[in-house]
Design an enzyme around this catalytic site. Structure first.
Site, short mmCIF file in Angstrom:
data_model
loop_
_atom_site.label_atom_id
_atom_site.label_comp_id
_atom_site.label_asym_id
_atom_site.label_seq_id
_atom_site.Cartn_x
_atom_site.Cartn_y
_atom_site.Cartn_z
N HIS A 17 42.72 38.75 31.02
CA HIS A 17 42.44 37.34 30.68
C HIS A 17 42.81 37.06 29.22
CE1 HIS A 17 39.15 37.65 33.98
NE2 HIS A 17 40.16 37.00 34.49
N LYS B 148 23.96 32.32 40.07
CA LYS B 148 23.03 33.31 40.63
C LYS B 148 23.74 34.55 41.18
CE LYS B 148 22.30 30.56 44.87
NZ LYS B 148 23.07 29.37 44.49
N ARG C 247 48.75 37.93 39.30
CA ARG C 247 48.99 39.36 39.34
C ARG C 247 49.85 39.78 40.52
NH1 ARG C 247 42.72 40.47 38.92
NH2 ARG C 247 42.95 38.52 40.05
N SER D 13 38.09 41.68 37.31
CA SER D 13 36.66 41.63 36.99
C SER D 13 35.85 42.35 38.06
CB SER D 13 36.20 40.17 36.88
OG SER D 13 36.89 39.50 35.85
P1 ADP Z 1 38.44 33.07 39.60
O1 ADP Z 1 37.07 33.49 40.00
O2 ADP Z 1 38.58 31.57 39.40
O3 ADP Z 1 39.56 33.66 40.40
P2 ADP Z 1 38.82 35.01 37.48
O4 ADP Z 1 37.86 35.08 36.35
O5 ADP Z 1 38.79 36.13 38.46
O6 ADP Z 1 38.59 33.60 38.13
O7 ADP Z 1 40.32 34.87 36.94
C1 ADP Z 1 40.72 33.75 36.20
C2 ADP Z 1 42.24 33.68 36.19
O8 ADP Z 1 42.78 34.83 35.55
C3 ADP Z 1 42.89 33.65 37.56
O9 ADP Z 1 44.02 32.80 37.51
C4 ADP Z 1 43.32 35.08 37.80
O10 ADP Z 1 44.41 35.16 38.68
C5 ADP Z 1 43.74 35.46 36.39
N1 ADP Z 1 43.68 36.90 36.14
C6 ADP Z 1 42.68 37.76 36.43
N2 ADP Z 1 42.96 39.01 36.04
C7 ADP Z 1 44.20 38.96 35.48
C8 ADP Z 1 45.09 39.93 34.90
N3 ADP Z 1 44.73 41.22 34.84
N4 ADP Z 1 46.29 39.51 34.44
C9 ADP Z 1 46.64 38.19 34.54
N5 ADP Z 1 45.87 37.23 35.07
C10 ADP Z 1 44.67 37.61 35.54
#
Ligand code: ADP
Length: 151
Positions: free
Chosen positions: A18, A42, A91, A129
């Protein structure tokens, strides 16, 4: 006109993947707001406000980046803060399928809202995550994946 982008997500937790998207986004936008939707609090592992504070600390020396939380629709929040771009990361094809649907829906609601995608940097492609939460739950050191301390 100022180019303001929202980078919406769960960020539970915010990862180095991120962080990479945000830093690369700085070349494209005047301002980036990392925002956490406060709808599913929650089910989170790390509280929304904890994550917002950590992200603000992380980028405290960069005036173009800030973090916040929001309720309701992302497109409505974009309107509220005057953002005309959504920033998202990709990704793999699973991300693409999901992002494609969301981006079309958002554009339908708010026609001027463009979603801009940055392809992951290869060194962060495997970071999610979900995996971090799983490792953390079983006491593994996740500091290689998260740009701030989780305690
Ligand atoms: P959501 O729950 O809305 O999917 P995330 O917090 O999981 O949100 O991810 C937010 C954004 O970051 C999404 O567009 C996801 O595809 C992108 N993202 C997550 N991990 C990576 C990564 N390692 N490299 C590039 N983009 C990522």
């Amino acid at each position: 006109m100022k180019r303001i982008a929202l980078f919406p997500g769960s960020f539970d937790p915010f990862t180095k993947g991120h962080e990479d998207v945000v830093l690369r986004g700085c070349a494209l936008f005047d301002e980036i707001i990392v925002c956490i939707g406060d709808n599913s609090n929650k089910n989170r592992r790390f509280p929304v406000q904890f994550s917002v504070d950590k992200i603000n600390d992380l980028f405290q020396n960069n005036d173009a980046i800030r973090a916040s939380s929001y309720h309701g629709l992302t497109a409505d929040y974009a309107k509220e803060v005057g953002a005309n771009f959504l920033l998202r990361g990709l990704r793999n094809t699973t991300d693409f399928e999901y992002e494609n649907t969301i981006a079309q829906a958002n554009r339908h609601i708010f026609t001027n809202l463009e979603t801009v995608f940055l392809i992951t940097s290869p060194q962060y492609a495997h970071i999610s995550s979900t995996i971090i939460r799983e490792l953390y739950k079983y006491g593994q050191d996740v500091s290689d994946f998260v740009p701030y301390s989780l305690s």
